[in-house]
Scaffold this motif. Structure first.
Motif, PDB file in Angstrom:
ATOM      1  N   ARG A 383       1.131  -1.272  -0.133  1.00  0.00           N
ATOM      2  CA  ARG A 383      -0.064  -0.144  -0.007  1.00  0.00           C
ATOM      3  C   ARG A 383       0.887   1.413   0.144  1.00  0.00           C
ATOM      4  N   GLY A 384       1.770   1.087   0.688  1.00  0.00           N
ATOM      5  CA  GLY A 384       2.804   2.422   0.861  1.00  0.00           C
ATOM      6  C   GLY A 384       3.529   2.718  -0.514  1.00  0.00           C
ATOM      7  N   MET A 385       4.071   1.460  -0.990  1.00  0.00           N
ATOM      8  CA  MET A 385       4.930   1.535  -2.420  1.00  0.00           C
ATOM      9  C   MET A 385       3.908   2.040  -3.433  1.00  0.00           C
ATOM     10  N   ARG A 386       2.742   2.039  -3.426  1.00  0.00           N
ATOM     11  CA  ARG A 386       1.581   2.409  -4.413  1.00  0.00           C
ATOM     12  C   ARG A 386       1.635   4.065  -4.324  1.00  0.00           C
ATOM     13  N   GLN A 387       2.057   4.478  -3.254  1.00  0.00           N
ATOM     14  CA  GLN A 387       1.845   5.867  -3.290  1.00  0.00           C
ATOM     15  C   GLN A 387       3.023   6.707  -3.599  1.00  0.00           C
ATOM     16  N   ILE A 388       3.965   6.138  -3.767  1.00  0.00           N
ATOM     17  CA  ILE A 388       5.346   6.750  -4.340  1.00  0.00           C
ATOM     18  C   ILE A 388       5.324   7.292  -5.627  1.00  0.00           C
ATOM     19  N   PRO A 389       6.058   8.082  -6.211  1.00  0.00           N
ATOM     20  CA  PRO A 389       5.894   8.367  -7.572  1.00  0.00           C
ATOM     21  C   PRO A 389       6.770   7.432  -8.471  1.00  0.00           C
ATOM     22  N   GLU A 390       5.867   7.271  -9.600  1.00  0.00           N
ATOM     23  CA  GLU A 390       6.492   5.916 -10.411  1.00  0.00           C
ATOM     24  C   GLU A 390       8.017   6.321 -11.163  1.00  0.00           C
ATOM     25  N   GLU A 391       8.256   7.489 -11.019  1.00  0.00           N
ATOM     26  CA  GLU A 391       9.624   7.976 -11.714  1.00  0.00           C
ATOM     27  C   GLU A 391      10.721   8.007 -10.695  1.00  0.00           C
ATOM     28  N   MET A 392      10.405   7.602  -9.461  1.00  0.00           N
ATOM     29  CA  MET A 392      11.545   7.454  -8.381  1.00  0.00           C
ATOM     30  C   MET A 392      12.459   6.453  -8.837  1.00  0.00           C
ATOM     31  N   PRO A 393      13.905   6.654  -8.742  1.00  0.00           N
ATOM     32  CA  PRO A 393      14.821   5.774  -9.011  1.00  0.00           C
ATOM     33  C   PRO A 393      14.843   4.299  -8.281  1.00  0.00           C
ATOM     34  N   GLU A 394      15.140   3.386  -8.909  1.00  0.00           N
ATOM     35  CA  GLU A 394      15.115   1.998  -8.287  1.00  0.00           C
ATOM     36  C   GLU A 394      15.840   1.813  -6.895  1.00  0.00           C
ATOM     37  N   GLU A 395      16.883   2.452  -6.827  1.00  0.00           N
ATOM     38  CA  GLU A 395      17.549   2.743  -5.696  1.00  0.00           C
ATOM     39  C   GLU A 395      17.032   3.337  -4.504  1.00  0.00           C
ATOM     40  N   GLU A 396      16.254   4.281  -4.725  1.00  0.00           N
ATOM     41  CA  GLU A 396      15.481   5.000  -3.736  1.00  0.00           C
ATOM     42  C   GLU A 396      14.091   4.306  -3.289  1.00  0.00           C
ATOM     43  N   ARG A 397      13.844   3.452  -4.468  1.00  0.00           N
ATOM     44  CA  ARG A 397      12.375   2.772  -3.984  1.00  0.00           C
ATOM     45  C   ARG A 397      12.614   1.621  -3.274  1.00  0.00           C
ATOM     46  N   LYS A 398      13.993   1.120  -3.366  1.00  0.00           N
ATOM     47  CA  LYS A 398      14.079  -0.159  -2.456  1.00  0.00           C
ATOM     48  C   LYS A 398      14.400   0.382  -1.132  1.00  0.00           C
ATOM     49  N   ARG A 399      15.039   1.752  -0.917  1.00  0.00           N
ATOM     50  CA  ARG A 399      15.383   2.174   0.512  1.00  0.00           C
ATOM     51  C   ARG A 399      14.091   2.547   1.104  1.00  0.00           C
ATOM     52  N   VAL A 400      13.080   3.190   0.274  1.00  0.00           N
ATOM     53  CA  VAL A 400      11.722   3.292   0.796  1.00  0.00           C
ATOM     54  C   VAL A 400      10.827   2.118   1.308  1.00  0.00           C
ATOM     55  N   GLU A 401      11.102   1.268   0.306  1.00  0.00           N
ATOM     56  CA  GLU A 401      10.599  -0.295   0.796  1.00  0.00           C
ATOM     57  C   GLU A 401      11.043  -0.997   1.974  1.00  0.00           C
ATOM     58  N   GLU A 402      12.228  -0.754   2.182  1.00  0.00           N
ATOM     59  CA  GLU A 402      13.104  -1.305   3.385  1.00  0.00           C
ATOM     60  C   GLU A 402      12.427  -0.404   4.597  1.00  0.00           C
ATOM     61  N   ARG A 403      12.371   0.779   4.757  1.00  0.00           N
ATOM     62  CA  ARG A 403      11.981   1.654   5.640  1.00  0.00           C
ATOM     63  C   ARG A 403      10.331   1.474   5.918  1.00  0.00           C
ATOM     64  N   LEU A 404       9.617   0.971   4.736  1.00  0.00           N
ATOM     65  CA  LEU A 404       8.422   0.672   5.074  1.00  0.00           C
ATOM     66  C   LEU A 404       8.163  -0.508   5.841  1.00  0.00           C
ATOM     67  N   ALA A 405       8.996  -1.575   5.592  1.00  0.00           N
ATOM     68  CA  ALA A 405       8.978  -2.744   6.131  1.00  0.00           C
ATOM     69  C   ALA A 405       9.231  -2.926   7.701  1.00  0.00           C
ATOM     70  N   GLU A 406      10.093  -1.863   7.840  1.00  0.00           N
ATOM     71  CA  GLU A 406      10.771  -1.624   9.404  1.00  0.00           C
ATOM     72  C   GLU A 406       9.353  -0.815  10.090  1.00  0.00           C
ATOM     73  N   ALA A 407       8.896  -0.010   9.283  1.00  0.00           N
ATOM     74  CA  ALA A 407       7.625   0.602   9.706  1.00  0.00           C
ATOM     75  C   ALA A 407       6.692  -0.239  10.135  1.00  0.00           C
TER      76      ALA A 407
END
Length: 1018
Positions: A383-407
């Motif tokens: 649900r969180g990843m669906r709300q981030i911009p599609e154009e976000m670089p892959e490396e940043e997407r992975k970082r956001v995904e990791e923080r979402l998992a911790e949260a």
């Protein structure tokens, strides 16, 4: 074009904080669901066609049965063979997308039933791979297989009890056929096929090799290729590979060998003839037993053992779904199994195609709470990843995904109340026994609603006549039997027959543990086995949930101690110290000198024990006792307790209030694909509880009239009295409305015969699925045909129809009351397919017949045209009552009440629940409560026990019959105005004896239900 600023730590934290702040239960919880059974007769395209109708009906979510790839022609979808593909019989990806698009266009959500516990083995590529490669298969650990079973001959093999007779007879009768297809060898048994391990191909390919070499002397190149293939097969490693890369490399090599062999077979006629001739030789010659030695030896070298289906109960070495050999349980506790089986589901969630999940059979899981945490955590991240911009670089997407998992971990750990503040709507098919609650640690929104089903059903059973029904049942049967004793005996029967293998494994595990403790080593294997059987037979719930060494919930302790205490009472001649020992083991108590390895072995026993108690309870209670104990069969329902003969109105209110407090978004069901009989069949049978004298007289009279139509088998009448008693209740519950045509009537007779055949076999008293008694089966079917044949039934049918008409008449009002209570109670009302009209279905497969949606659509369109300015005309209300047997009256209540609920979803999902007192002589005949949120208030009123209230008159319970009965409105002033949403009638509160009341003769002036919306002051 502006660039998205980088997601640094602060921005990620702010994003997650805002994401969590937006979580709203009210947004993800459905207002009302509609359960649809998908199969080859009802596809995605068919569902898309009814979505406008569901929207008009007031539904907010389509609730689908499993529709991932299942066994061909599956009518239910629980035999999934591929978790990562849609069922092609139901439709393509484009069809699925079209259905989802139709849902979104009408602002409807979508809930999917998923099956994490087991898979069907037919056409299952993972299972076939395990059979082909044994423990070398990368999927070997996906299934719960014991590769080192008690029977040493099965070491390293999977027992497949699929044969209809003894293995040797099947083999020598040429029912097992070796075939070669597209480079691979298989053994077929009718529609079943079993792969031959490539490691054993040389036995086939090198048989009579000298003959091939002689024949191929003029083609050395093809012969060399043939030798190269056999040499490559001979060099396949025999040991089990553990390195995933080596396993993958080996699989690629095997696929490459098969392709080479297929190509050579197609290209070279002599090689093709040679292989075909060898296949024929291995298949043997009928009448020549020694000619089957080759195939016998080849099969002995496989990683499976084909066997007679009857040996499954004793020796099967993979965990099944209950006792169904074709459904193999999977090891969902393994990370890779969880990921692989949920890949497509998570894709649908990420794409926004799903809005909720119904989880089937969580009691089969090794650790349900861990599974639900993983599920919710992944949904949080998606649900969180669906709300981030599609154009976000892959490396940043992975970082956001990791923080979402911790949260997600922090968020799930911080919850202080069950059933709320969760990332995703998840409900569970958890059967709660009497006195049991859904574990609060489960991060889910509630159950599928069986506890509500049984509560609202029991509300229409007159508890004052419980003792009379005990007497009537005992007199008719000629014997007495306590319900708990039958459950105990039936559970022991299951453990001694279809699930003996599971008990055998548990016994050996416990025996090994007992040898480690000097205080228990003198217990014999057989005494331990008996103790296990006794404790499980006395277990009061489906299972406990002990999954860790250091944690034991109080409710788990309570139920274990209760079971052991009852087991001791039932075993006075047994040394009770063995039960005390088993209790210590189950409560995770152990000697100080136990090593960590010993403690883990003890935990493994406890977890295996827990995975056994659930299936044994289900088979012994739901699938056996519920067909044996027939006092009042409307109480014999999944999750029900037939000992409880009705509940009080105050108990019903208390359960509603507790649900609102603890599990406000739990489902409310009254019919499902698993119920033993539909909501309307139960509503009819419940009427009998109000008229014990009339029921006893009728049942006794019918038995006398039909006695001559029974057969005699070995000196006893067939059917027996207990099944005859079940039959008469079933006929009263399922008899068609009106006068069916000849064809419809014959279809009804066949349905009753099919139902009674299933009921008799499930009871396992006179016949069974495992040991069918054909003479009894024929006698039962012939008896039904004789008593229902107008030309042969004599006076029975006319006599039967007299009581049937009365039961059907009052059953209609029970159904309507039950429906309104469900729609207005705390929770999420679920409507099972087709039940918007009266549905008189029995247990599956009867309740999975195709639904006539065009007829329902036409009826709803007709209703909409007759309701002007949202106010039904008096003539419509009168006609609905006059023609109530046609069923449109139920559709009308569903439509009006569901739409009102959807328009006031916050009121019904979160509003307070306020029981109302009824004043006057009919207080036990009326249920009333309010739902209140801020200034919104709706009063709900419904009648019950109407055959008593109406003194048996077949009139509609409206108007003056309720004179002198009032609903007390505390905190209201006289003159407060209410609008009956169902009829459009305006009702004003009155003052009587210093109290503010709503008179029931006004509430039920023209219609026997009240859904009263408080009107704003003028």
């Amino acid at each position: 074009m502006s660039q998205t600023p980088p997601f640094g730590k602060d921005r990620i934290d702010a994003f997650i904080h805002a994401f969590i702040a937006r979580f709203s239960d009210i947004e993800i919880a459905p207002a009302a669901t509609y359960r649809a059974q998908f199969n080859h007769r009802f596809r995605f395209s068919d569902a898309a066609q009814i979505i406008p109708y569901l929207n008009d009906l007031g539904i907010t979510h389509l609730y689908a049965s499993p529709y991932l790839q299942a066994r061909p022609k599956s009518l239910h979808g629980y035999d999934i063979c591929n978790h990562n593909a849609l069922n092609p019989e139901i439709g393509s990806e484009a069809d699925h997308a079209g259905m989802v698009d139709a849902l979104r266009r009408h602002d409807l959500g979508h809930i999917l039933d998923i099956v994490p516990n087991h898979m069907g083995v037919t056409e299952n590529q993972w299972w076939l791979d395990v059979l082909e490669n044994g423990r070398n298969s990368p999927f070997a650990h996906y299934f719960d297989i014991d590769w080192h079973p008690i029977k040493k001959e099965l070491s390293g093999k999977v027992l497949l009890p699929v044969l209809g007779d003894q293995y040797g007879k099947v083999l020598e009768n040429q029912e097992l056929k070796l075939v070669f297809f597209e480079g691979a060898f298989w053994v077929t048994y009718y529609e079943n096929r079993f792969p031959i391990s490539p490691r054993t191909y040389p036995r086939l390919l090198r048989h009579r090799l000298e003959a091939l070499e002689k024949e191929m002397g003029d083609d050395p190149e093809s012969l060399q290729e043939y030798h190269g293939i056999t040499l490559a097969l001979l060099h396949l490693p025999a040991e089990i590979q553990s390195d995933p890369q080596r396993v993958a490399e080996e699989r690629r090599q095997i696929d490459w060998i098969k392709r080479r062999l297929a190509k050579l077979y197609q290209a070279e006629g002599k090689i093709r003839q040679f292989i075909d001739a060898n296949v024929a030789l291995f298949n043997g010659r009928k009448g020549d037993p020694r000619s089957f030695d080759l195939l016998d030896q080849l099969l002995n070298d496989q990683s499976y053992r084909l066997s007679y289906w009857r040996v499954a109960s004793d020796e099967i070495n993979y965990r099944r779904f209950f006792d169904v050999n074709e459904l193999a349980s999977i090891a969902m506790e393994r990370k890779e199994v969880f990921e692989e089986t949920h890949r497509l589901i998570f894709q649908f969630i990420q794409e926004g195609k799903l809005d909720g999940l119904r989880v089937d059979h969580p009691d089969g899981l090794y650790d349900p709470v861990d599974y639900f945490r993983r599920l919710q955590k992944r949904c949080f991240v998606l649900r969180g990843m669906r709300q981030i911009p599609e154009e976000m670089p892959e490396e940043e997407r992975k970082r956001v995904e990791e923080r979402l998992a911790e949260a997600a971990d922090r968020f799930l750990a911080s919850r202080t109340r069950p059933g709320v503040r969760l990332p995703y709507y998840v409900i569970v098919e958890k059967i709660l026994s009497k006195g049991e609650r859904l574990p609060e640690r489960w991060p889910v929104h509630g159950t599928v609603g069986y506890e509500y089903l049984n509560a609202v059903n029991a509300l229409f059973v007159d508890s004052r006549h419980a003792k009379r029904f005990d007497e009537i049942y005992a007199d008719f049967n000629g014997r007495k039997g306590r319900f708990f004793d039958i459950v105990y005996e039936r559970k022991k029967f299951i453990m001694n027959t279809t699930m003996a293998s599971e008990i055998n494994v548990l016994s050996h595990q416990l025996n090994r543990l007992s040898e480690k403790d000097r205080l228990s080593r003198d217990f014999t294997l057989y005494s331990l086995r008996d103790a296990i059987r006794e404790v499980i037979a006395c277990f009061p719930i489906y299972r406990t949930y002990i999954t860790r060494l250091e944690r034991l919930e109080e409710h788990d302790r309570k139920f274990i101690e209760m079971a052991v205490t009852k087991a001791k009472q039932r075993s006075p001649a047994t040394d009770i110290s063995i039960f005390d020992y088993l209790k210590r083991i189950l409560l995770m108590q152990h000697p100080e000198y136990f090593t960590e390895e010993d403690r883990m072995e003890q935990l493994a026993f406890v977890q295996k024990f827990q995975q056994c108690t659930g299936p044994i309870m289900a088979k012994g209670l739901e699938d056996t006792t519920f067909y044996v104990y027939n006092r009042l069969v409307s109480l014999n329902e999944v999750g029900g307790d037939p000992q409880t003969f009705g509940i009080s109105i105050s108990d019903f209110h208390a359960q509603n209030a507790e649900r609102l407090e603890r599990w406000p978004y739990s489902m409310l069901a009254t019919s499902t694909h698993d119920t033993k009989r539909s909501e309307d069949v139960r509503a009819r049978i419940n009427v009998l509880s109000e008229m014990p004298d009339a029921w006893q007289a009728a049942a006794t009279r019918w038995a006398d009239l039909n006695r001559a139509k029974k057969s005699e088998l070995e000196g006893d009448p067939a059917p027996d009295a207990n099944e005859e008693y079940l039959l008469y209740q079933t006929l009263l519950g399922a008899w068609p409305f009106g006068e069916p045509s000849s064809g419809e009537y014959q279809e009804f007779v066949k349905r009753i015969q099919a139902y009674m055949m299933k009921a008799s076999k499930e009871a396992k008293v006179n016949t069974s699925w495992i040991s069918p008694n054909e003479a009894y089966d024929q006698a039962l079917s012939a008896f039904i045909e004789a008593i229902l044949d107008p030309g042969r039934s004599g006076p029975f049918l006319a006599d039967f129809r007299t009581l049937q008409r009365k039961v059907a008449h009052f059953g209609i009002f029970n159904s309507l009351s039950q429906l309104l209570l469900k729609i207005a109670s705390p929770g999420v009302p679920d409507l099972y397919q087709g039940c918007e009209l009266f549905d008189l279905s029995l247990v599956d497969p009867d309740n999975r017949r195709p639904i006539d949606y065009p007829s329902r659509m036409r009826r709803l369109e007709g209703l909409k045209k007759e309701v002007m300015s949202d106010l039904p005309s008096p003539s419509l209300i009168q006609r609905l009552l006059r023609e109530k047997e046609e069923g449109t009256i139920k559709l009308f209540v569903t439509w009006r009440a569901m739409n009102f609920r959807r328009a006031h979803r916050r009121l019904f999902l979160n509003g307070a629940y306020l029981p109302h007192e009824v004043i006057g002589p009919g207080k036990e005949h009326l249920i009333a409560f309010s739902r209140k949120l801020n200034q919104e208030r709706v009063v709900v009123a419904a009648p019950r026990f109407l055959s008593v209230w109406m003194d048996g008159r077949l009139d509609d319970p409206i108007g003056a019959v309720w004179e002198g009965v009032d609903l007390l409105l505390e905190g209201e002033e006289p003159g407060a105005a209410y609008l009956n949403v169902l009829t459009g009638e305006r009702i004003e509160a009155e003052e009587k004896n210093g109290k503010t009341v709503l008179p029931f003769h006004s509430i039920f002036k023209t219609f026997p239900l009240g859904l009263l919306s408080k009107q704003p002051e003028a």
